[in-house]
Design an enzyme around this catalytic site. Structure first.
Site, PDB file in Angstrom:
ATOM      1  N   HIS A  27       0.838  -1.203   0.000  1.00 41.32           N
ATOM      2  CA  HIS A  27       0.000   0.000   0.000  1.00 41.32           C
ATOM      3  C   HIS A  27       0.875   1.255   0.000  1.00 41.32           C
ATOM      4  O   HIS A  27       0.681   2.173  -0.817  1.00 41.32           O
ATOM      5  CB  HIS A  27      -0.905  -0.028   1.235  1.00 41.32           C
ATOM      6  CG  HIS A  27      -1.741   1.195   1.435  1.00 41.32           C
ATOM      7  ND1 HIS A  27      -3.112   1.181   1.286  1.00 41.32           N
ATOM      8  CD2 HIS A  27      -1.425   2.478   1.790  1.00 41.32           C
ATOM      9  CE1 HIS A  27      -3.600   2.382   1.532  1.00 41.32           C
ATOM     10  NE2 HIS A  27      -2.588   3.195   1.841  1.00 41.32           N
ATOM     11  N   GLU A  28       1.849   1.289   0.902  1.00 44.69           N
ATOM     12  CA  GLU A  28       2.724   2.455   0.996  1.00 44.69           C
ATOM     13  C   GLU A  28       3.637   2.559  -0.228  1.00 44.69           C
ATOM     14  O   GLU A  28       3.904   3.669  -0.716  1.00 44.69           O
ATOM     15  CB  GLU A  28       3.553   2.390   2.281  1.00 44.69           C
ATOM     16  CG  GLU A  28       2.742   2.405   3.562  1.00 44.69           C
ATOM     17  CD  GLU A  28       1.816   3.619   3.665  1.00 44.69           C
ATOM     18  OE1 GLU A  28       2.122   4.659   3.055  1.00 44.69           O
ATOM     19  OE2 GLU A  28       0.784   3.507   4.349  1.00 44.69           O
ATOM     20  N   HIS A  31       1.839   4.261  -3.011  1.00 40.57           N
ATOM     21  CA  HIS A  31       1.891   5.718  -2.857  1.00 40.57           C
ATOM     22  C   HIS A  31       3.225   6.256  -3.385  1.00 40.57           C
ATOM     23  O   HIS A  31       3.262   7.264  -4.094  1.00 40.57           O
ATOM     24  CB  HIS A  31       1.754   6.113  -1.384  1.00 40.57           C
ATOM     25  CG  HIS A  31       0.373   5.999  -0.825  1.00 40.57           C
ATOM     26  ND1 HIS A  31      -0.735   6.518  -1.449  1.00 40.57           N
ATOM     27  CD2 HIS A  31      -0.074   5.444   0.341  1.00 40.57           C
ATOM     28  CE1 HIS A  31      -1.811   6.295  -0.704  1.00 40.57           C
ATOM     29  NE2 HIS A  31      -1.435   5.640   0.388  1.00 40.57           N
TER      30      HIS A  31
END
Length: 203
Positions: A27-28, A31
């Site tokens: 998820h990170e 980003h």
């Protein structure tokens, strides 16, 4: 407390811990990759383009995950470097939840492909189902328009009147209420379960 699961059902405990760490890390990273694509090299400069979960989650989050079943992550970005401030912020913010949606779909597809096989261990049906459910739940949770969640940054770019809320205590208060409300997390997880069941033909 979640840590009690380590005693009552250690396999389930470690499955959740592994899935959550893996999912938050990607998820990170999503980003970070999105920010890089928008012209912001902050993730690379800060050493966050790595698969090391400690970098993305921190020790406090990892400890909280094992104790309470709650975790978080962070990816440093600099929106002022985005080629398009508004679109860039939407794309970078949405990239994290969309990575969880993609993982959820991937695990559902694996469940369908491996449905007729008797597998155990990492790719057991129970593990794949849990991975799909956790990722779909993370997708739904992170899309909530509450600061500091990703959904807030997406919706505040579409509806600028929401932006002032980022600098108030609204986000903290709203998050506290969500965690206090009985069944909120179960409700999101229930929606994820229904999606999986529907995708699997109600099996």
């Amino acid at each position: 407390m979640f840590i009690e699961t380590l005693i009552t059902n250690p396999i389930h405990f470690f499955r959740i811990v592994v899935i959550v760490i893996f999912s938050i890390t990607l998820h990170e990273l999503a980003h970070g990759w999105a920010a890089m694509s928008q012209g912001d090299n902050t993730p690379e400069q800060t050493g966050h383009l790595t698969l090391n979960p400690v970098v993305h989650m921190g020790r406090e989050s990892l400890i909280f995950l094992c104790l309470m079943g709650i975790a978080w992550g962070q990816m440093p970005v600099n929106p002022s470097k985005f080629r398009s401030g508004k679109l860039g912020n939407i794309l970078v913010s949405a990239a994290g939840p969309l990575s969880n949606l993609a993982l959820g779909i991937l695990f559902i597809m694996m469940l369908k492909i491996l449905a007729n096989l008797s597998l155990s261990g990492l790719f057991s049906a129970e593990f794949l189902y849990l991975a799909a459910r956790i990722n779909l739940t993370l997708f739904l949770f992170n899309l909530l328009p509450i600061p500091p969640l990703d959904g807030f940054h997406v919706f505040s770019e579409i509806f600028p009147q929401l932006k002032p809320l980022e600098y108030t205590q609204f986000g903290l208060f709203a998050m506290m209420v969500l965690f206090i409300v009985p069944g909120f997390g179960i409700g999101l997880s229930g929606i994820a379960h229904l999606v999986i069941q529907s995708a699997l033909g109600g099996k």
